[in-house]
Design a protein around this motif. Structure first.
Motif, PDB file in Angstrom:
ATOM      1  N   PRO A  89       0.800  -1.230   0.000  1.00  0.00           N
ATOM      2  CA  PRO A  89       0.000   0.000   0.000  1.00  0.00           C
ATOM      3  C   PRO A  89       0.830   1.275   0.000  1.00  0.00           C
ATOM      4  CG  PRO A  89       0.003  -0.987   2.175  1.00  0.00           C
ATOM      5  CD  PRO A  89       0.682  -1.972   1.270  1.00  0.00           C
ATOM      6  N   ARG A  90       2.167   1.150   0.185  1.00  0.00           N
ATOM      7  CA  ARG A  90       3.015   2.339   0.240  1.00  0.00           C
ATOM      8  C   ARG A  90       3.728   2.612  -1.085  1.00  0.00           C
ATOM      9  NH1 ARG A  90       7.070   0.871   3.150  1.00  0.00           N
ATOM     10  NH2 ARG A  90       6.463  -1.314   3.029  1.00  0.00           N
ATOM     11  N   VAL A  91       4.106   1.547  -1.773  1.00  0.00           N
ATOM     12  CA  VAL A  91       4.856   1.665  -3.029  1.00  0.00           C
ATOM     13  C   VAL A  91       4.217   0.726  -4.044  1.00  0.00           C
ATOM     14  CG1 VAL A  91       7.115   1.492  -4.134  1.00  0.00           C
ATOM     15  CG2 VAL A  91       6.968   2.081  -1.714  1.00  0.00           C
ATOM     16  N   VAL A  92       3.846   1.254  -5.213  1.00  0.00           N
ATOM     17  CA  VAL A  92       3.202   0.415  -6.215  1.00  0.00           C
ATOM     18  C   VAL A  92       3.902   0.589  -7.565  1.00  0.00           C
ATOM     19  CG1 VAL A  92       0.943   0.386  -5.106  1.00  0.00           C
ATOM     20  CG2 VAL A  92       1.489   2.199  -6.721  1.00  0.00           C
ATOM     21  N   ALA A  93       3.936  -0.481  -8.325  1.00  0.00           N
ATOM     22  CA  ALA A  93       4.443  -0.437  -9.695  1.00  0.00           C
ATOM     23  C   ALA A  93       3.253  -0.541 -10.639  1.00  0.00           C
ATOM     24  CB  ALA A  93       5.427  -1.577  -9.940  1.00  0.00           C
ATOM     25  N   ILE A  94       3.069   0.485 -11.455  1.00  0.00           N
ATOM     26  CA  ILE A  94       1.932   0.548 -12.376  1.00  0.00           C
ATOM     27  C   ILE A  94       2.447   0.877 -13.772  1.00  0.00           C
ATOM     28  CG2 ILE A  94      -0.253   1.695 -12.892  1.00  0.00           C
ATOM     29  CD1 ILE A  94      -0.500   2.338  -9.917  1.00  0.00           C
ATOM     30  N   GLN A  95       2.094   0.034 -14.716  1.00  0.00           N
ATOM     31  CA  GLN A  95       2.495   0.239 -16.107  1.00  0.00           C
ATOM     32  C   GLN A  95       3.999   0.447 -16.229  1.00  0.00           C
ATOM     33  OE1 GLN A  95       0.044   3.516 -17.433  1.00  0.00           O
ATOM     34  NE2 GLN A  95      -1.871   2.384 -17.143  1.00  0.00           N
ATOM     35  N   GLY A  96       4.737  -0.366 -15.460  1.00  0.00           N
ATOM     36  CA  GLY A  96       6.192  -0.353 -15.540  1.00  0.00           C
ATOM     37  C   GLY A  96       6.871   0.785 -14.806  1.00  0.00           C
ATOM     38  N   LYS A  97       6.123   1.577 -14.036  1.00  0.00           N
ATOM     39  CA  LYS A  97       6.698   2.712 -13.317  1.00  0.00           C
ATOM     40  C   LYS A  97       6.351   2.603 -11.833  1.00  0.00           C
ATOM     41  CE  LYS A  97       7.117   7.739 -13.767  1.00  0.00           C
ATOM     42  NZ  LYS A  97       6.698   8.915 -14.574  1.00  0.00           N
ATOM     43  N   VAL A  98       7.318   2.936 -10.964  1.00  0.00           N
ATOM     44  CA  VAL A  98       7.118   2.834  -9.524  1.00  0.00           C
ATOM     45  C   VAL A  98       6.652   4.178  -8.979  1.00  0.00           C
ATOM     46  CG1 VAL A  98       8.230   2.396  -7.305  1.00  0.00           C
ATOM     47  CG2 VAL A  98       8.848   1.020  -9.299  1.00  0.00           C
ATOM     48  N   TYR A  99       5.605   4.140  -8.124  1.00  0.00           N
ATOM     49  CA  TYR A  99       5.056   5.338  -7.505  1.00  0.00           C
ATOM     50  C   TYR A  99       4.979   5.153  -5.992  1.00  0.00           C
ATOM     51  CZ  TYR A  99       3.229   6.576 -12.169  1.00  0.00           C
ATOM     52  OH  TYR A  99       3.100   6.881 -13.502  1.00  0.00           O
ATOM     53  N   LEU A 100       5.038   6.270  -5.263  1.00  0.00           N
ATOM     54  CA  LEU A 100       4.667   6.279  -3.847  1.00  0.00           C
ATOM     55  C   LEU A 100       3.194   6.658  -3.743  1.00  0.00           C
ATOM     56  CD1 LEU A 100       7.687   8.150  -2.172  1.00  0.00           C
ATOM     57  CD2 LEU A 100       7.396   5.695  -2.562  1.00  0.00           C
ATOM     58  N   THR A 101       2.480   6.063  -2.817  1.00  0.00           N
ATOM     59  CA  THR A 101       1.054   6.347  -2.671  1.00  0.00           C
ATOM     60  C   THR A 101       0.791   7.517  -1.726  1.00  0.00           C
ATOM     61  OG1 THR A 101       0.881   4.671  -0.942  1.00  0.00           O
ATOM     62  CG2 THR A 101       0.396   3.977  -3.193  1.00  0.00           C
ATOM     63  N   SER A 102       1.858   8.103  -1.156  1.00  0.00           N
ATOM     64  CA  SER A 102       1.712   9.293  -0.321  1.00  0.00           C
ATOM     65  C   SER A 102       2.780  10.301  -0.712  1.00  0.00           C
ATOM     66  CB  SER A 102       1.829   8.947   1.170  1.00  0.00           C
ATOM     67  OG  SER A 102       3.121   8.457   1.468  1.00  0.00           O
ATOM     68  N   LEU A 103       2.582  11.541  -0.300  1.00  0.00           N
ATOM     69  CA  LEU A 103       3.533  12.617  -0.574  1.00  0.00           C
ATOM     70  C   LEU A 103       3.943  13.220   0.764  1.00  0.00           C
ATOM     71  CD1 LEU A 103       4.731  14.257  -3.058  1.00  0.00           C
ATOM     72  CD2 LEU A 103       2.923  15.927  -2.590  1.00  0.00           C
ATOM     73  N   SER A 104       5.247  13.250   1.041  1.00  0.00           N
ATOM     74  CA  SER A 104       5.741  13.763   2.320  1.00  0.00           C
ATOM     75  C   SER A 104       6.263  15.190   2.181  1.00  0.00           C
ATOM     76  CB  SER A 104       6.863  12.880   2.870  1.00  0.00           C
ATOM     77  OG  SER A 104       6.373  11.623   3.295  1.00  0.00           O
ATOM     78  N   HIS A 105       6.096  15.956   3.265  1.00  0.00           N
ATOM     79  CA  HIS A 105       6.682  17.287   3.355  1.00  0.00           C
ATOM     80  C   HIS A 105       7.219  17.477   4.771  1.00  0.00           C
ATOM     81  CE1 HIS A 105       2.550  18.057   4.880  1.00  0.00           C
ATOM     82  NE2 HIS A 105       3.167  18.899   5.679  1.00  0.00           N
ATOM     83  N   LEU A 106       7.831  18.628   5.060  1.00  0.00           N
ATOM     84  CA  LEU A 106       8.369  18.934   6.382  1.00  0.00           C
ATOM     85  C   LEU A 106       7.478  19.953   7.070  1.00  0.00           C
ATOM     86  CD1 LEU A 106      12.197  19.178   5.586  1.00  0.00           C
ATOM     87  CD2 LEU A 106      10.850  17.160   6.200  1.00  0.00           C
ATOM     88  N   ARG A 107       7.107  19.652   8.328  1.00  0.00           N
ATOM     89  CA  ARG A 107       6.190  20.482   9.097  1.00  0.00           C
ATOM     90  C   ARG A 107       6.864  20.873  10.414  1.00  0.00           C
ATOM     91  NH1 ARG A 107       0.322  20.401   9.411  1.00  0.00           N
ATOM     92  NH2 ARG A 107       0.360  19.168   7.495  1.00  0.00           N
ATOM     93  N   LEU A 108       6.772  22.137  10.794  1.00  0.00           N
ATOM     94  CA  LEU A 108       7.420  22.646  11.994  1.00  0.00           C
ATOM     95  C   LEU A 108       6.540  22.424  13.222  1.00  0.00           C
ATOM     96  CD1 LEU A 108      10.092  24.178  12.546  1.00  0.00           C
ATOM     97  CD2 LEU A 108       8.794  26.306  12.351  1.00  0.00           C
ATOM     98  N   ALA A 109       7.163  21.953  14.310  1.00  0.00           N
ATOM     99  CA  ALA A 109       6.504  21.817  15.611  1.00  0.00           C
ATOM    100  C   ALA A 109       7.357  22.522  16.659  1.00  0.00           C
ATOM    101  CB  ALA A 109       6.314  20.344  15.965  1.00  0.00           C
ATOM    102  N   ARG A 110       6.711  23.182  17.625  1.00  0.00           N
ATOM    103  CA  ARG A 110       7.416  24.026  18.590  1.00  0.00           C
ATOM    104  C   ARG A 110       7.042  23.644  20.016  1.00  0.00           C
ATOM    105  NH1 ARG A 110       8.284  28.817  15.351  1.00  0.00           N
ATOM    106  NH2 ARG A 110       7.026  28.719  13.455  1.00  0.00           N
ATOM    107  N   SER A 111       8.037  23.771  20.917  1.00  0.00           N
ATOM    108  CA  SER A 111       7.787  23.414  22.318  1.00  0.00           C
ATOM    109  C   SER A 111       8.710  24.214  23.231  1.00  0.00           C
ATOM    110  CB  SER A 111       8.030  21.923  22.536  1.00  0.00           C
ATOM    111  OG  SER A 111       7.965  21.574  23.902  1.00  0.00           O
ATOM    112  N   ARG A 112       8.206  24.569  24.415  1.00  0.00           N
ATOM    113  CA  ARG A 112       9.047  25.219  25.426  1.00  0.00           C
ATOM    114  C   ARG A 112       9.745  24.194  26.320  1.00  0.00           C
ATOM    115  NH1 ARG A 112       8.316  30.805  26.134  1.00  0.00           N
ATOM    116  NH2 ARG A 112       7.752  31.616  24.083  1.00  0.00           N
TER     117      ARG A 112
END
Length: 352
Positions: A89-112
């Motif tokens: 469910p995370r990585v699939v090969a479709i029509q000879g090409k590999v895809y990721l099923t999710s897109l990651s980014h970087l998110r900031l979290a803050r704490s004292r």
């Protein structure tokens, strides 16, 4: 490294997937994990890897990715019929090409206090280039020469490479671009020059020959890297006692300078893809010299939220902080780690 212990400070995750709001309407957050970490002013900052995906449509696989439209990298969603055979469910090969099923980014979290975090609703870094078309993953933060250098894994159809961005205030960020081409990842910059050179740890990926291993590289300007040298690899291929690092190995956060040398946290994975954390010690004047390494992992997946999740049986660190001398926690090293690609745990590194 027998004198070191890594003990959980809390037996529950300090950040869970449910704590993070999706960036994009119609998407859901699949995981919030593997944070970079630093102290900025009077706050602890984390750069979370947040994996998002479009909400499912029955009988259809939805692939989020960046594609060029009229020369502009643009978020798109590809739709394919769901395979009739079982698939990852995370990585699939479709029509000879590999895809990721999710897109990651970087998110900031803050704490004292380093434990209770407020998470931004918008990304700090979102995929914006074609060499990031499959996502931005697993950042490291190094404070060097009055700015924060952020290395991250930039994934595209050509594989994972290493991107670099810099900031001074965590409000504006300058994207430098790719500093190591695919296939490579797990880059950790040293927080000072050594013998007049910038230095980093990285992990070239291998195919038919060899195993993933940690390498050392140097640079005159922090952008162009050379003099690549093998540093160390997993010992599990030749010794069953080290099976815990026999499948994969890679550097974690930026090295910390101690009286004994450069302290390096790294991850190892066994043949079943269960991840563990360990330490290495490098010579302070010549980090190509490995002085010591863990003979056993310091942290392994034991709790239910470390064993079960988006990717099970994982403890993976790419962020730690050393509390400053004017803090009530002076000198303590806190290790933030991703758990099962679904949340964030916190442990403390100490000497016996």
């Amino acid at each position: 490294m027998r004198q070191y212990q890594l003990q959980r400070l809390i037996d529950q995750p300090i950040i869970q997937t449910s704590d993070v709001n999706p960036t994009i309407e119609g998407f859901k957050v699949l995981g919030a994990f593997n944070p970079a970490a630093c102290i900025f002013g009077d706050e602890v900052l984390l750069l979370l890897r947040v994996a998002e995906a479009p909400k499912a449509e029955q009988g259809t696989i939805l692939i989020p990715l960046i594609e060029e439209q009229d020369g502009v990298p643009t978020l798109t969603i590809k739709r394919f019929p769901e395979p009739t055979e079982p698939y990852d469910p995370r990585v699939v090969a479709i029509q000879g090409k590999v895809y990721l099923t999710s897109l990651s980014h970087l998110r900031l979290a803050r704490s004292r206090d380093g434990i209770h975090f407020t998470i931004d609703d918008k990304p700090f870094l979102f995929p914006a280039r074609m060499d990031e078309s499959y996502g931005i993953e697993d950042a490291r933060i190094t404070f060097l020469e009055d700015k924060y250098w952020i290395t991250y894994t930039a994934v595209s159809e050509h594989g994972p490479g290493v991107g670099l961005a810099v900031t001074t205030d965590f409000k504006t960020v300058e994207r430098i671009g790719m500093i190591l081409p695919p296939p490579n990842k797990d880059v950790a910059l040293f927080p000072q020059k050594i013998n007049g050179k910038y230095m980093l740890l990285h992990r070239p990926m291998v195919s038919e020959i060899g195993k993933p291993s940690i390498w050392l590289a140097e640079s005159a300007d922090g952008l162009h890297w050379g003099n690549h040298r093998f540093l160390f690899g997993g010992r599990g291929a030749s010794d069953f006692n080290f099976a815990w690092e026999g499948g994969k190995i890679g550097a974690g956060p930026e090295p910390i300078l101690t009286d004994e040398g450069w302290l390096v946290c790294y991850h190892g994975a066994d043949q079943t893809h269960a991840y563990a954390l360990a330490l290495a010690l490098l010579d302070k004047n010549d980090p190509s010299i490995v002085l010591d390494r863990s003979v056993a992992p310091l942290l392994t997946p034991e709790l239910s939220w470390e064993r079960e999740g988006f990717f099970p049986n994982v403890v993976f660190s790419n962020g730690w902080i050393q509390w400053p001398e004017d803090s009530v926690k002076a000198g303590k090293i806190w290790v933030y780690y991703g758990a099962a690609d679904s949340g964030v745990g916190l442990a403390e590194l100490s000497k016996e």
